[in-house]
Design a protein around this motif. Sequence first.
Motif, PDB file in Angstrom:
ATOM      1  N   LYS A  66      -8.959 -12.363  -8.687  1.00 31.70           N
ATOM      2  CA  LYS A  66      -9.341 -12.099 -10.069  1.00 31.70           C
ATOM      3  C   LYS A  66     -10.511 -12.973 -10.503  1.00 31.70           C
ATOM      4  CE  LYS A  66      -7.413 -11.796 -14.740  1.00 31.70           C
ATOM      5  NZ  LYS A  66      -6.192 -11.970 -15.558  1.00 31.70           N
ATOM      6  N   SER A  67     -10.503 -14.220 -10.040  1.00 33.11           N
ATOM      7  CA  SER A  67     -11.559 -15.144 -10.448  1.00 33.11           C
ATOM      8  C   SER A  67     -12.932 -14.678  -9.957  1.00 33.11           C
ATOM      9  CB  SER A  67     -11.265 -16.545  -9.905  1.00 33.11           C
ATOM     10  OG  SER A  67     -11.195 -16.519  -8.485  1.00 33.11           O
ATOM     11  N   SER A  71     -16.072 -13.868 -12.297  1.00 33.53           N
ATOM     12  CA  SER A  71     -17.306 -14.625 -12.102  1.00 33.53           C
ATOM     13  C   SER A  71     -17.816 -14.411 -10.675  1.00 33.53           C
ATOM     14  CB  SER A  71     -17.045 -16.110 -12.353  1.00 33.53           C
ATOM     15  OG  SER A  71     -18.224 -16.867 -12.188  1.00 33.53           O
TER      16      SER A  71
END
Length: 375
Positions: A66-67, A71
Motif C-alpha cells: 500500500k505504501s 508514494s
Amino acid sequence: MPHRALLGGLAVAPALATIVLPLPTLAVAVGVAISGASSIYAMVASVNVDAELQAADRAGLPLLAKSVRISPPDDLPSFAQMRESLAAALIPATRDMERGFPMDRSTAIAQAHRQIMQAWGVDTPEALSRDETLDLYLLDQLLRATAPEAGRIAQMFHQPGVVLDIRAEVDRIAEHRALFDRDHAAFLSTQLLWGRTLRDHAPSSLLTALQALRVPDIDLWHRIVLEHDPRDPDQRAAALWCLRQRSCDRATVAAFLAFLAAEDGLRAAALRGDQVFLDTVQDIIEAWNAGKYRTQELALEPSDAIAQDAPRMTAALDELAQITGHRRWADPHGAFVDYTGRTPAQRAFWDIRAGRLIAAPNLGAFVDLPEHLPV
C-alpha cells in the motif's frame, strides 16, 4: 474471499514441470509449464472469476504494498508512458511460436501480463486504473531487471518471494530458449555444410569440417571424442579441438580423461615424446580445474561409468611426472562422478573416419519440434 487461480500448465511432453504461484491479495496464480524433454512450452490460462471477486479486484486490491501505491518511486515515468510501455510488452514475437519454436522471454512476460489483466477483467493497458498500471509496470520492470535490481523491486510487493518465483520461471524459459537457439543454429549450419558437400566443396578433414560449422554442436563433439581412433592423426586432432572448446560438455571431457587413465594414454604419449598432445591434455585439465567447462547437459551410459576412475587418474599423473621429470599436474577435481542428463543426440549423418557428412542432417536430431515445422 474464496481462492481463485490462473492455471497454466499444458505442455506437449512427457516430462512436465509446473509451478503455480499465488499472487498476494488477488490470489492470482501464474502457471508456467516447461518441458525439458521437448523444449516446447505452453502457458495457457484458465480463469473462473465470479462477478463479486472481479468487482473487488477492480476496487483496487493491490499487488504492490500500500505504501508504494501511495508514494511511488520518484524515478518512474508518467502513467501514460507506463501504459505505452505495457502495450509494447503485450506484443511479443509470436512468429517463432507459430512455427513451433519454444517461448522466449518476451512472450512469457506478455503471457504473464495478459493472465493478470484477464483476472482483473481488463483487455488493454488503457483500461487499467492508475494503481493497476503501477502494479503491472513494476512487475514488468522486475521481470526484465538484473538480479540485484529485481530483488530491490520485489521489496515493493506484498510478497517479494512470489514475484521473484515468477521471474525465476521466466528466466528458465529464456534459458531453455537459448539452448534451442543454439541447437537450431547447429542444424542450420550443418545443413549449409551439407549443401557445400553436395557441390563437391566439402572440407578437407574432420577438423576443418568442425571449424566450418562455426556454432557449437555438443552432441557431435561428444560422439567424436568418445568414438575417435586416437591412432588416426586427423581424428585425434578433431577430438582435441572439440575438447578445447569451453562449451564442450563436462561429461565429454570427463569421459576422455577417464579413457586416458584407463588406456595408459598419458604414459604412451610421454614415452613417444608427444609433447604437443601432453600440453593439450594439461591445458584441458587446467581449464577443468579453473571451472571453464560449464555446460553439463549430457548423460553417460551408465551414469556412473567413470565414477570410480579417480584413483586411475591419480596413478597415471604420478607415473607421468616420474617419466618426464616435470612437475606433477593437479588431478582434475570432481571429474569422476555420475553424469545424468539427456541422452546425447544421434549424429549418424557424420562419418568420423571419412571426416565428412554423408547424409543430410535431420532436424529432429537437433531439436524436438512438430514435424510440420518449416525450416
